[in-house]
Design a protein around this motif. Sequence first.
Motif, mmCIF file in Angstrom:
data_model
loop_
_atom_site.group_PDB
_atom_site.id
_atom_site.type_symbol
_atom_site.label_atom_id
_atom_site.label_comp_id
_atom_site.label_asym_id
_atom_site.label_seq_id
_atom_site.Cartn_x
_atom_site.Cartn_y
_atom_site.Cartn_z
ATOM 1 N N LYS A 133 0.827 -1.206 0.000
ATOM 2 C CA LYS A 133 0.000 0.000 0.000
ATOM 3 C C LYS A 133 0.862 1.257 0.000
ATOM 4 O O LYS A 133 0.536 2.259 -0.641
ATOM 5 C CB LYS A 133 -0.945 -0.010 1.192
ATOM 6 C CG LYS A 133 -2.083 -1.019 1.062
ATOM 7 C CD LYS A 133 -2.914 -1.101 2.331
ATOM 8 C CE LYS A 133 -4.008 -2.158 2.207
ATOM 9 N NZ LYS A 133 -4.777 -2.310 3.474
ATOM 10 N N ALA A 136 2.175 1.534 -3.439
ATOM 11 C CA ALA A 136 1.100 1.953 -4.344
ATOM 12 C C ALA A 136 0.877 3.459 -4.256
ATOM 13 O O ALA A 136 0.617 4.118 -5.271
ATOM 14 C CB ALA A 136 -0.184 1.201 -4.017
ATOM 15 N N ARG A 137 0.971 4.011 -3.033
ATOM 16 C CA ARG A 137 0.816 5.469 -2.885
ATOM 17 C C ARG A 137 1.914 6.205 -3.645
ATOM 18 O O ARG A 137 1.711 7.336 -4.096
ATOM 19 C CB ARG A 137 0.850 5.851 -1.404
ATOM 20 C CG ARG A 137 -0.389 5.458 -0.624
ATOM 21 C CD ARG A 137 -0.505 6.274 0.649
ATOM 22 N NE ARG A 137 0.618 6.066 1.536
ATOM 23 C CZ ARG A 137 0.640 5.175 2.520
ATOM 24 N NH1 ARG A 137 -0.404 4.375 2.703
ATOM 25 N NH2 ARG A 137 1.688 5.057 3.302
ATOM 26 N N VAL A 141 3.736 0.339 -7.492
ATOM 27 C CA VAL A 141 2.991 -0.877 -7.798
ATOM 28 C C VAL A 141 1.518 -0.542 -7.997
ATOM 29 O O VAL A 141 1.032 0.490 -7.520
ATOM 30 C CB VAL A 141 3.119 -1.948 -6.673
ATOM 31 C CG1 VAL A 141 4.547 -2.410 -6.516
ATOM 32 C CG2 VAL A 141 2.573 -1.412 -5.361
ATOM 33 N N THR A 142 0.834 -1.429 -8.706
ATOM 34 C CA THR A 142 -0.602 -1.280 -8.949
ATOM 35 C C THR A 142 -1.266 -2.606 -8.647
ATOM 36 O O THR A 142 -0.762 -3.666 -9.055
ATOM 37 C CB THR A 142 -0.883 -0.896 -10.410
ATOM 38 O OG1 THR A 142 -0.180 0.307 -10.723
ATOM 39 C CG2 THR A 142 -2.370 -0.679 -10.639
ATOM 40 N N GLN A 143 -2.396 -2.558 -7.938
ATOM 41 C CA GLN A 143 -3.104 -3.798 -7.614
ATOM 42 C C GLN A 143 -3.897 -4.276 -8.817
ATOM 43 O O GLN A 143 -4.613 -3.510 -9.466
ATOM 44 C CB GLN A 143 -4.031 -3.597 -6.421
ATOM 45 C CG GLN A 143 -4.677 -4.898 -5.940
ATOM 46 C CD GLN A 143 -5.413 -4.730 -4.624
ATOM 47 O OE1 GLN A 143 -5.673 -3.610 -4.189
ATOM 48 N NE2 GLN A 143 -5.759 -5.838 -3.992
ATOM 49 N N TRP A 149 -0.144 -8.063 -7.701
ATOM 50 C CA TRP A 149 0.296 -6.668 -7.774
ATOM 51 C C TRP A 149 1.337 -6.563 -8.882
ATOM 52 O O TRP A 149 2.207 -7.423 -9.004
ATOM 53 C CB TRP A 149 0.900 -6.214 -6.444
ATOM 54 C CG TRP A 149 -0.101 -6.148 -5.330
ATOM 55 C CD1 TRP A 149 -0.687 -7.199 -4.681
ATOM 56 C CD2 TRP A 149 -0.633 -4.968 -4.731
ATOM 57 N NE1 TRP A 149 -1.553 -6.749 -3.715
ATOM 58 C CE2 TRP A 149 -1.536 -5.384 -3.710
ATOM 59 C CE3 TRP A 149 -0.431 -3.604 -4.929
ATOM 60 C CZ2 TRP A 149 -2.225 -4.488 -2.916
ATOM 61 C CZ3 TRP A 149 -1.118 -2.694 -4.132
ATOM 62 C CH2 TRP A 149 -2.008 -3.134 -3.151
#
Length: 320
Positions: A133, A136-137, A141-143, A149
């Motif tokens: 997470k 991702a912020r 990475v992207t879920q 991921w």
Amino acid sequence: MAGRRRAARHNHVSLAQQIITLALDRGMKAGEHMPEQAIADACGVSRTPIRSAFKILEKNNILIWKEEAGYFLSQGAQDGLSEAKVGVEDLEQGLFTRILADRSARRIADVQSVSALARRYSVSRVEVLNALKVLARDGIVTQLPGSAWAFQPLLDTPRAIAESFAFRLTLEPQAILTSGFTLDPTRASALRAQMRAFQDLPDSRLTAAGFQRLDIDFHVMIAEGSANRFVQGTLLAHHRLRRMAQKEAAAPPFRQRQAMEEHLDILDSLERNQLELAADQMVLHLRRSGIRRPEAAGRGMSPLLRGPQQAGARIKGTAS
């Protein structure tokens, strides 16, 4: 209710830090009971994420579980609870730093599952999700659908690095020109001193790592000065990707010194509130850095874009 559900999805490590802050604010002492529902109400979340945060605190010896009694503080403000909070922060920092290092070295593939990462690092799925997470912020990475991921492309090829410079050339000057741009004077002063000290080093002591650290720190400071949160966030994420990659070609000593001088020129303009000039100087700086041939970067450019340093008055270590 919707706000409560959103709060329940907060990062569990951050929630653990919030619980420690709550205990410190209340002056709680070692041995005091930490009832789930009361802590959940105080933090504005449900009991489910509180349980996950409690487990993190138990793992770090901040809470103790007693059968049929619940959780109790193992240490209070007088017993090093503030220092323990730093340890919890390091827990999160450590895992995503390890993931970044392995990704940079291509020891892990472009797409990863939470379970695979948990096995690789011998940690829980919750800890992996917390680290992902954070990544991702930062846009790293992207879920994907399910538990997979995907990592974003690395800055480890000539094409990727060229695209990075093109992206920054578009956005960094605009960061300076956003209405409300501010420069942190204390940070700028400290960075100025570090860049001057770097320039004073002999060529034999100039390192690519030292140059990149100062270069990224300078550009991060510019990004953080932007009053446009979208411009700021996008640039900060990109600079974190640059810091992770450590793949940009090492500039020769004369270019390292010249780049530092260009940073200082930009700082001078910003401190005089000459934002348009600073933005033009940023354009020149990025073009020179991207081309790696400063003698060719100014061809065909207007006198304003060439900037005062073209006269050779302040550039050190460059040929006339």
